[in-house]
Write an enzyme that holds these catalytic residues in place. Structure first.
Site, PDB file in Angstrom:
ATOM      1  N   HIS A 214       0.798  -1.219   0.000  1.00 35.25           N
ATOM      2  CA  HIS A 214       0.000   0.000   0.000  1.00 35.25           C
ATOM      3  C   HIS A 214       0.832   1.271   0.000  1.00 35.25           C
ATOM      4  O   HIS A 214       0.317   2.352  -0.271  1.00 35.25           O
ATOM      5  CB  HIS A 214      -0.961   0.001   1.201  1.00 35.25           C
ATOM      6  CG  HIS A 214      -2.185  -0.818   0.934  1.00 35.25           C
ATOM      7  ND1 HIS A 214      -2.138  -2.180   0.790  1.00 35.25           N
ATOM      8  CD2 HIS A 214      -3.483  -0.467   0.756  1.00 35.25           C
ATOM      9  CE1 HIS A 214      -3.358  -2.622   0.549  1.00 35.25           C
ATOM     10  NE2 HIS A 214      -4.189  -1.609   0.522  1.00 35.25           N
ATOM     11  N   SER A 218      -0.154  -1.147  -6.195  1.00 34.07           N
ATOM     12  CA  SER A 218       0.222  -2.227  -7.097  1.00 34.07           C
ATOM     13  C   SER A 218       1.068  -1.690  -8.237  1.00 34.07           C
ATOM     14  O   SER A 218       0.872  -0.566  -8.699  1.00 34.07           O
ATOM     15  CB  SER A 218      -1.024  -2.878  -7.687  1.00 34.07           C
ATOM     16  OG  SER A 218      -1.756  -3.550  -6.702  1.00 34.07           O
ATOM     17  N   LYS A 242     -13.408  -7.867  -9.884  1.00 36.29           N
ATOM     18  CA  LYS A 242     -12.512  -8.682 -10.712  1.00 36.29           C
ATOM     19  C   LYS A 242     -11.923  -9.823  -9.885  1.00 36.29           C
ATOM     20  O   LYS A 242     -11.825 -10.959 -10.353  1.00 36.29           O
ATOM     21  CB  LYS A 242     -11.400  -7.796 -11.277  1.00 36.29           C
ATOM     22  CG  LYS A 242     -10.658  -8.432 -12.436  1.00 36.29           C
ATOM     23  CD  LYS A 242      -9.783  -7.402 -13.148  1.00 36.29           C
ATOM     24  CE  LYS A 242      -9.092  -8.024 -14.337  1.00 36.29           C
ATOM     25  NZ  LYS A 242      -8.376  -7.047 -15.159  1.00 36.29           N
ATOM     26  N   ASP A 243     -11.509  -9.526  -8.646  1.00 34.55           N
ATOM     27  CA  ASP A 243     -10.974 -10.565  -7.768  1.00 34.55           C
ATOM     28  C   ASP A 243     -12.029 -11.618  -7.462  1.00 34.55           C
ATOM     29  O   ASP A 243     -11.727 -12.811  -7.389  1.00 34.55           O
ATOM     30  CB  ASP A 243     -10.460  -9.957  -6.451  1.00 34.55           C
ATOM     31  CG  ASP A 243      -9.058  -9.374  -6.605  1.00 34.55           C
ATOM     32  OD1 ASP A 243      -8.453  -9.565  -7.680  1.00 34.55           O
ATOM     33  OD2 ASP A 243      -8.562  -8.739  -5.656  1.00 34.55           O
ATOM     34  N   GLU A 286       6.588 -33.650  -2.155  1.00 38.15           N
ATOM     35  CA  GLU A 286       5.407 -33.132  -2.819  1.00 38.15           C
ATOM     36  C   GLU A 286       5.838 -32.369  -4.070  1.00 38.15           C
ATOM     37  O   GLU A 286       6.946 -31.847  -4.150  1.00 38.15           O
ATOM     38  CB  GLU A 286       4.656 -32.195  -1.869  1.00 38.15           C
ATOM     39  CG  GLU A 286       3.988 -32.930  -0.714  1.00 38.15           C
ATOM     40  CD  GLU A 286       2.643 -33.510  -1.102  1.00 38.15           C
ATOM     41  OE1 GLU A 286       2.621 -34.607  -1.689  1.00 38.15           O
ATOM     42  OE2 GLU A 286       1.623 -32.880  -0.829  1.00 38.15           O
TER      43      GLU A 286
END
Lengths: 417, 252
Positions: A214, A218, A242-243, A286
Site C-alpha cells: 500500500h 500495485s 474482478k478478484d 510433494e
C-alpha cells in the site's frame, strides 16, 4: 485523508472512536486507488490470501481431531476420513489446499518476475514475499509429516538429514532438530506444534507484505508509475469485482480436484503407515518441492547440493539488485521477455527431473537445468546493461485509453458525494 | 537407524551410483470400474460379492482393521444381517473384573479382527513377509483397484531362465515380479450367495472393487456432493463474471 463517509449513525459512532471502517476502505475499498490496467495475472495475490484462510480454517478443525503421536497419528487421520462428520471433506480440502496455495503463489511470483514488480521502490515488498514463500515451504513440509505415512517419515528423514551437511556442527543440529537420534515421536510433536504456529507467522508476514504494497500501490503491466486520476480507479468496486470472479474460477478448479481426484497430487506410499525399517523404492517430495529437490540431487557434493538448493531461493532476495534495468515490464524488454520464458521452462524441467530417479539422461538434464537456473540471474544482470528497451508510454491513461476517456464513473460518483 | 537414514540420504543424493531402478511391474490393464468418473458409484452386488471373497479367502492372512461391521450397512446389508455377521467373529475384549482378557462374539461396533496379533506374528507365520492390512490398499498402490485386480490375476509361469527365490511366486504385475503371496484365487474358490459364476477374474474384480470401498467409503458422497458444488460454482462464477463486466462497463 480517507474519503470514507457514511450515513449510518452506528457506523459513524464506531468510526469516530475506532476508525476501522475508513481503515478497511483505504485498504481494500474505494479509498485505495489502483492502476486501471491490472490484468488477470494480478488476481493471484488475493487468491493466495484466500488459500491461506482456507488452509487455516480447515487446519484448525483437523487439529481438533488429530493425534500427534507416532502410534496414533496415522489411525487418527483414518478416523477423520471415516468417522468424523465431513472429515474426509475437511482433510481433502486441506491436503489439496496446500497444492493450490503453491500453484497460486508460484503464478504470483512469476507474475512479479515478468512484470518486474520487484524493482524500486518495491524491493521490500518482494523480499517479504520471498519470506512468505520460505515460511510456506517450512509449514507444508512439516504438515506433510503429520499423517505419519511412509512418505511422511522418509521425507522427514531425508530433509532433516540435509542439515548434517553443515561442517562440524551438522550432526548435532540434526539431533537437535529430531529431539533424539532418529525421526521419532519428539520430531512429530514439534513438527505439529510448528505446523500450527507457522501459519500465524505467515499471516504476520502477509500483513507486512500488504502494508508495503500500500505504500506505493500495485505495480501494473506497463511497469510505469500511475499518476493522476486518469491512471487510477478505486479498488472497490472494480478490483473487488474482478478478484471475486477470479475466486470463482479458482474454486471451480479446486472443487474439481477435491471432489473428483483428491489423491492426484499425493503419493500412494503415504497411505502406508510409517515404517522405519522399510525404505520406499523412490522417496519423492510433494510436487511443489520437486525443482529444489532436482537442484539438490544435481550436485555431486552433499554440502554444495544443500547450499545450491537453499541458494536457489535465497538468490531471489537480491533479485532487485541483480536486475538493474530501470524498465520494469517485460512488455518493453524484448530480450528479457525471452529469457523469462526460458527460465520458466527451466523451472518446469527441474520439477520434472525432481520426480525422476537421478540417473542416466535425467541426471544430465538435471545438471544442465540446475546450471541454467543460476546462469539466468547472471544473464539478466548483464542484460540490464546491454538491453535496449522499447520506448515507454508516458502514462497508463495514454496507453489504455488511447489518449482520452472519462474518469471512471465510480470516482465521479464519489466526487459528487 | 542412523545407518538407515544415512543410507536413504545416500540413495537420493548419490549420483548415478547406488540406486538401481526398482523393477516396476508390467503395465496395468485398465478396467472399467463402476465407481470411476464424475458420476461413478459403487455396485452394491459387486461389493457384497467382494466382501464374501475377502471373508472366505483374503481374511485368512490379511486384516481389514479400519473397517467396522457397522460400516457394512453401506453395502446394503440390514442391521440384523450385520449383527448376525459380526457374531460369527470372536473378538478379544477386556480386561474384565478379574483382570483377564476374554473372547466374546463380535458386535456391529467392532472392527474386523486381524488374523494375526501383530506384524511379527504375521511375518513369522508367513515365511518372513507379513501380509499387509487391506483397508487402504486401493489408495496405497499406484494404479489402485486396477493394480489389485491385475495382481490377483497376474500369476504366471516364470519366463525361461527366471529363478524365483525360495518361497516366492512369479507375478507379472508385482514390482520385482516375485511376490510372497501364493496365488489366492482359483475358479470356484467361493460359492457366491447371489449365484454369480465365481471365475477367478470375477472374484478379483469383485474384491478389488470391495477394497476400493474400504479405502474410500465416502466416494459416492464425494462424487454426488462434487457434482452439485461444481455446478453451483460454475453458475456462481458466471454471475460474478457478469457482475464484473457490469462494474467495469463504464471504463471500457
Amino acid at each position: 485523508m480517507s474519503g470514507f463517509k457514511t450515513n449510518n449513525a452506528v457506523i459513524r459512532w464506531i468510526e469516530y472512536r475506532l476508525p476501522i471502517f475508513s481503515f478497511l476502505d483505504d485498504a481494500v475499498g474505494s479509498g485505495y486507488p489502483t492502476p486501471r490496467n491490472l490484468n488477470y495475472w494480478w488476481n493471484f495475490g488475493s487468491l493466495a490470501g484466500l488459500a491461506l484462510v482456507i488452509m487455516m480454517l480447515t487446519g484448525i478443525m483437523l487439529a481438533m481431531q488429530y493425534t500427534p503421536h507416532v502410534i496414533f497419528a496415522f489411525d487418527s487421520v483414518e478416523r477423520i476420513m471415516r468417522d468424523v462428520n465431513s472429515g474426509w471433506l475437511l482433510r481433502y480440502i486441506h491436503m489439496n489446499g496446500g497444492s493450490f496455495f503453491f500453484i497460486v503463489v508460484y503464478i504470483h511470483i512469476f507474475r512479479g518476475l515478468y512484470y518486474g514488480s520487484y524493482k524500486a521502490p518495491r524491493e521490500l515488498l518482494w523480499i517479504l514475499g520471498v519470506v512468505i514463500l520460505l515460511l510456506m515451504m517450512a509449514t507444508a513440509f512439516m504438515g506433510y509429516v503429520l499423517p505419519w505415512g511412509q512418505m511422511s517419515f522418509w521425507g522427514a528423514t531425508v530433509i532433516t538429514n540435509l542439515f548434517s551437511a553443515i561442517p562440524l556442527i551438522g550432526e548435532s543440529i540434526v539431533t537437535w532438530l529430531w529431539g533424539g537420534f532418529a525421526v521419532d515421536n519428539p520430531t512429530l510433536n514439534r513438527f505439529y506444534a510448528l505446523h500450527y504456529l507457522l501459519p500465524f507467522v505467515i499471516v504476520g508476514a502477509v500483513v507486512l507484505h500488504i502494508w508495503a504494497l500500500h505504500r506505493f500501490g500495485s505495480s501494473n503491466p506497463l511497469g510505469i508509475e500511475a499518476n493522476g486520476p486518469q491512471d487510477k480507479i478505486p479498488f472497490h468496486p472494480y478490483y473487488t469485482a474482478k478478484d471475486a470472479f477470479g475466486v470463482g474460477v479458482f474454486l471451480v478448479l479446486f472443487a474439481a480436484i477435491v471432489f473428483f481426484a483428491p489423491n492426484l497430487f499425493g503419493e500412494p506410499d503415504n497411505y502406508i503407515p510409517a515404517n522405519p525399517l522399510s525404505t520406499p523404492a523412490h522417496i519423492v517430495p510433494e510436487w511443489y518441492f520437486l525443482p529444489y529437490y532436482a537442484i539438490l540431487r544435481a550436485i555431486p557434493d552433499k554440502l554444495l547440493g544443500v547450499v545450491a538448493m537453499f541458494g536457489s531461493i535465497l538468490i531471489l532476495f537480491v533479485l532487485p539488485w541483480i536486475d538493474r534495468s530501470p524498465v520494469r515490464s517485460a512488455k518493453f524488454r524484448p530480450i528479457y521477455k525471452q529469457f523469462f520464458w526460458i527460465f520458466l521452462a527451466d523451472c518446469i524441467v527441474l520439477g520434472y527431473i525432481g520426480a525422476k530417479p537421478p540417473e542416466g539422461v535425467f541426471l544430465i538434464v538435471g545438471r544442465l537445468a540446475t546450471a541454467y537456473y543460476f546462469l539466468h540471474f547472471f544473464i539478466i544482470f548483464v542484460l540490464s546493461y546491454v538491453e535496449r528497451p522499447r520506448p515507454l508510454p508516458s502514462s497508463i491513461g495514454e496507453a489504455v485509453l488511447k489518449g482520452g476517456g472519462a474518469p471512471p464513473a465510480a470516482m465521479a460518483r464519489e466526487k459528487a458525494q | 537407524m542412523k545407518t538407515l537414514t544415512a543410507a536413504a540420504l545416500a540413495a537420493v543424493i548419490a549420483l548415478g551410483a547406488g540406486q538401481a531402478a526398482a523393477a516396476e511391474g508390467a503395465a496395468l490393464p485398465k478396467y472399467d470400474w463402476s465407481f470411476s468418473g464424475v458420476f461413478g458409484h459403487f455396485d452394491r452386488a459387486e461389493l457384497q460379492r467382494g466382501l464374501q471373497v475377502y471373508r472366505e479367502v483374503c481374511s485368512a492372512c490379511h486384516g481389514l482393521k479400519y473397517v467396522a461391521f457397522r460400516n457394512l450397512e453401506a453395502l446394503g446389508y440390514s442391521e440384523d444381517e450385520i449383527k448376525q455377521m459380526s457374531t460369527e467373529y470372536s473378538v478379544v475384549d477386556g480386561p474384565n473384573d478379574e483382570g483377564e482378557m476374554f473372547e466374546r462374539p463380535g458386535r456391529p461396533s467392532d472392527y474386523f479382527p486381524s488374523p494375526f496379533p501383530n506384524d511379527k506374528a504375521a511375518a513369522a507365520a508367513n515365511n518372513g513377509a507379513a501380509p499387509p492390512d487391506l483397508s487402504l490398499m486401493a489408495k496405497a498402490r499406484p494404479g489402485g483397484p486396477d493394480y489389485t485386480r491385475s495382481l490377483l490375476l497376474g500369476y504366471e509361469d516364470p519366463p525361461a531362465g527366471f529363478e524365483a527365490l525360495e518361497g516366492l511366486n512369479y507375478n507379472i504385475y508385482f514390482p520385482g515380479n516375485q511376490i510372497a503371496m501364493a496365488p489366492p484365487l482359483f475358479d470356484e474358490a467361493v460359492e457366491y450367495a447371489d449365484g454369480t459364476e465365481a471365475t477367478a477374474e470375477q472374484m478379483a474384480t469383485d474384491v478389488a472393487s470391495f477394497l476400493m470401498w474400504t479405502a474410500e467409503p465416502y466416494l459416492e458422497e464425494r462424487h454426488s456432493m462434487g457434482v452439485k458444488v461444481v455446478l453451483f460454482l460454475l453458475v456462481f462464477t458466471g454471475l460474478l463474471y457478469a457482475a464484473k463486466r457490469k462494474v467495469w462497463s463504464d471504463l471500457h
